[in-house]
Design an enzyme around this catalytic site. Sequence first.
Site, short mmCIF file in Angstrom:
data_model
loop_
_atom_site.label_atom_id
_atom_site.label_comp_id
_atom_site.label_asym_id
_atom_site.label_seq_id
_atom_site.Cartn_x
_atom_site.Cartn_y
_atom_site.Cartn_z
N ARG A 49 0.83 -1.21 0.00
CA ARG A 49 0.00 0.00 0.00
C ARG A 49 0.86 1.26 0.00
O ARG A 49 0.49 2.28 -0.56
CB ARG A 49 -0.98 -0.01 1.19
N TYR A 101 -14.26 17.72 -15.76
CA TYR A 101 -14.73 16.34 -15.87
C TYR A 101 -15.90 16.10 -14.90
O TYR A 101 -15.85 16.53 -13.75
CB TYR A 101 -13.54 15.44 -15.53
N ASP A 169 -5.56 19.07 -14.76
CA ASP A 169 -5.92 17.72 -15.18
C ASP A 169 -5.51 17.63 -16.66
O ASP A 169 -6.14 18.22 -17.54
CB ASP A 169 -7.42 17.49 -14.98
N LYS A 194 -6.40 6.60 -19.57
CA LYS A 194 -6.67 7.07 -20.92
C LYS A 194 -5.40 6.97 -21.77
O LYS A 194 -4.94 5.87 -22.02
CB LYS A 194 -7.23 8.50 -20.86
C1 LIG Z 1 -11.35 9.64 -16.94
C2 LIG Z 1 -10.99 10.96 -16.40
C3 LIG Z 1 -10.77 11.13 -15.02
C4 LIG Z 1 -10.99 10.03 -14.02
O1 LIG Z 1 -10.11 8.98 -14.21
P1 LIG Z 1 -10.45 7.44 -13.83
O2 LIG Z 1 -9.17 6.77 -14.18
O3 LIG Z 1 -11.61 7.04 -14.66
O4 LIG Z 1 -10.75 7.42 -12.38
C5 LIG Z 1 -10.40 12.39 -14.58
N1 LIG Z 1 -10.25 13.42 -15.44
C6 LIG Z 1 -10.46 13.30 -16.75
C7 LIG Z 1 -10.30 14.48 -17.64
C8 LIG Z 1 -10.84 12.07 -17.28
O5 LIG Z 1 -11.06 11.94 -18.60
#
Ligand SMILES: *Cc1c(COP(=O)(O)O)cnc(C)c1O
Length: 373
Positions: A49, A101, A169, A194
């Site tokens: 962890r 988001y 982000d 992503k």
């Molecule tokens: C998908 C996404 C997230 C969240 O990520 P997860 O891996 O699904 O928890 C946060 N910000 C953006 C811009 C995203 O596309």
Amino acid sequence: MKKNKPTGFTTRAVHEGRGYVGSTGAVMPPVYLTSTFAQGNPDGFDYTRSGNPNFRLLEQSAATLEGAAYATCFASGVSAITAVVTSLKSGDLVFAEENIYGCTYRMFERVFGKFGVRAQYADLSRPENWDQISAAKPTLVWLESPTNPLLKILDIAGISQLGFPVVVDNTFASPYLQRPLALGATLSLSSTTKYVNGHSDCLGGLVATNDLTWHKRMVFAQKALGLQPSPFDAWLTTRGQRTLALRMERHCANALALAAWLEKQPRVKWVRYPFLPSHPQHTLAKRQMSGGSGIITIELDGDVLAFCRKLQLFTLAESLGGVESLVCHPATMTHAGVPKPVREAVGITDNVVRFSVGIEDVADLLADIEQAL
Ligand SMILES: *Cc1c(COP(=O)(O)O)cnc(C)c1O
């Protein structure tokens, strides 16, 4: 021979994070499927962890690619967001772009609000609204660029100069196309689910920073809140990172070609793509990103869900950034958690469609959209 640190992005992506080969000669690292470690080991591991060799390899390579001193990996993008926001305290204010988001918005409104962390929103693509940030004196400014799903571009350098800590982000751009820390941000956050992993086979999140205080907070959150990824997911993400540059170049080329073609289709009301001259912040996009990335958002005239179902190469699914093309209907999918009036006020009508353009042959993708139109 003089040993130079390689400077090329792809060279670093391929060569960083290959340690821990021991005496086997293995070119790639193993997956350390262990929950615990014998006390007193030279590398200082104790319990997965709070750290695992696969995290360390991912964090090392991620830091190099982000141009950061430090990076911390998490189980998902949402875990990374949780790590950052739980570093704040009751009464602190987050000033956020209004088109963030959907899950980030939901966390601010329905989770962190309960603990007294306040959130305020404005359209930060308009510099005339930046006065609101200076007036509010936030603890943290929350940016996303390009935004989801409207692909607004925010001026990261301009907003960072206001003097408040900024988190970006960076999920839609990836560190290959945009490096927020070099533009003045304090934290660069990604959902590595992503583009960074890029193969739609695991979830992950990452926070990179040059600020030691923030780094310590991230390491603390990783272990104290149980936000760590599994060693196998960290391993997959490290592998994905090695081909990030190649994939991004193809995503960008495919998306630019499709976006330009979509703009000429009579059933398409508007097309938003950062590297099309018609994009409202096109000049800024060209300045802070080295490519337009793989997401295109359009507004369609007609039955949107019928269009999505007719597509054969674009799977109707949440998520983005994988090698395969996906299509998403934000109003009923990613942004279903955002109340309709809030959604429509920022421009996400029921006829908005978002494409995540994959790395397939662009002629096939174009033919697929053409038959569905
Ligand atoms: C998908 C996404 C997230 C969240 O990520 P997860 O891996 O699904 O928890 C946060 N910000 C953006 C811009 C995203 O596309």
